[in-house]
Write an enzyme that holds these catalytic residues in place. Structure first.
Site, PDB file in Angstrom:
ATOM      1  N   HIS A 174       0.808  -1.273   0.107  1.00 51.79           N
ATOM      2  CA  HIS A 174      -0.136   0.059   0.014  1.00 51.79           C
ATOM      3  C   HIS A 174       0.735   1.292   0.010  1.00 51.79           C
ATOM      4  O   HIS A 174       0.255   2.330  -0.225  1.00 51.79           O
ATOM      5  CB  HIS A 174      -0.955   0.045   1.116  1.00 51.79           C
ATOM      6  CG  HIS A 174      -2.367   0.316   0.891  1.00 51.79           C
ATOM      7  ND1 HIS A 174      -2.649   1.390   0.462  1.00 51.79           N
ATOM      8  CD2 HIS A 174      -3.424  -0.247   1.303  1.00 51.79           C
ATOM      9  CE1 HIS A 174      -4.057   1.460  -0.103  1.00 51.79           C
ATOM     10  NE2 HIS A 174      -4.522   0.534   0.494  1.00 51.79           N
ATOM     11  N   ASP A 178      -2.582   1.446  -4.775  1.00 57.02           N
ATOM     12  CA  ASP A 178      -3.982   1.254  -4.047  1.00 57.02           C
ATOM     13  C   ASP A 178      -4.713   0.296  -4.379  1.00 57.02           C
ATOM     14  O   ASP A 178      -4.739  -0.224  -5.466  1.00 57.02           O
ATOM     15  CB  ASP A 178      -4.546   2.672  -3.500  1.00 57.02           C
ATOM     16  CG  ASP A 178      -4.816   3.215  -4.931  1.00 57.02           C
ATOM     17  OD1 ASP A 178      -5.201   2.456  -5.943  1.00 57.02           O
ATOM     18  OD2 ASP A 178      -4.812   4.475  -5.201  1.00 57.02           O
TER      19      ASP A 178
END
Length: 199
Positions: A174, A178
């Site tokens: 992350h 995303d």
């Protein structure tokens, strides 16, 4: 983060059967080569999944050195890389994959093959696993998992038909990407698998 996408594998199945119809067993194409190429092609559009994260910075790689998760006969797992998959074709990938797996299982892999991977592909389909979520191999930032293709009911154009279906998963970092981009990346892999003759 982790994502899963269900893919119709009939185009891959049909293409592999056609290509292999007149080939000797040691020259046959396996779907794995097409999975590798579909991932490499998709990475052109989504480069944030291909590279290394180190010292707080992500460095994208222009080449796709695809780590292939391989079980060792003595126990354990390694993920040596196939180099420059983005510039390859199905037969070349298949030859290099056969060579790599043979050498790895004989304990003859090279240090560079273990350290240079920019993303990894893993599959336990031959063990009958439908869905698997891989563990990212640092400093890489993503790993793609391929489940076992199975003949299942599938709705197409409003009708239920029997299709070969597989689950493709993504585990990604992350700090670099995303879920939105991850989902699009999996869909792009799917798109390429629908036209395997163009890989």
């Amino acid at each position: 983060y982790y994502l899963s996408h269900t893919v119709d594998m009939m185009a891959v199945d049909t293409f592999v059967a056609k290509v292999n119809a007149d080939r000797a067993p040691d020259a046959r194409l396996l779907p794995t080569a097409l999975y590798a190429l579909a991932i490499a092609r998709a990475l052109k559009t989504f480069p944030e999944f291909n590279g290394h994260f180190a010292d707080g910075t992500f460095l994208a790689s222009t080449a796709v050195h695809l780590g292939i998760a391989t079980h060792l006969r003595s126990g354990g797992l390694v993920a040596p890389a196939l180099f420059d998959v983005e510039a390859s074709d199905p037969d070349r990938v298949m030859r290099e994959l056969r060579d790599l797996v043979t050498r790895v299982r004989a304990g003859r892999y090279r240090a560079r093959e273990l350290s240079s991977g920019t993303i990894t592909m893993t599959s336990l389909g031959d063990r009958g696993v439908d869905v698997l979520y891989g563990v990212i191999y640092p400093p890489q930032v993503a790993i793609v998992g391929i489940g076992k293709p199975r003949l299942l009911p599938w709705v197409e154009k409003g009708k239920i038909t029997a299709r070969k279906i597989a689950n493709i998963t993504l585990a990604a970092d992350h700090r670099v990407s995303d879920g939105h981009r991850g989902a699009l990346f999996l869909r792009k892999i799917d798109d390429y698998l629908q036209t395997p003759e163009k890989l």
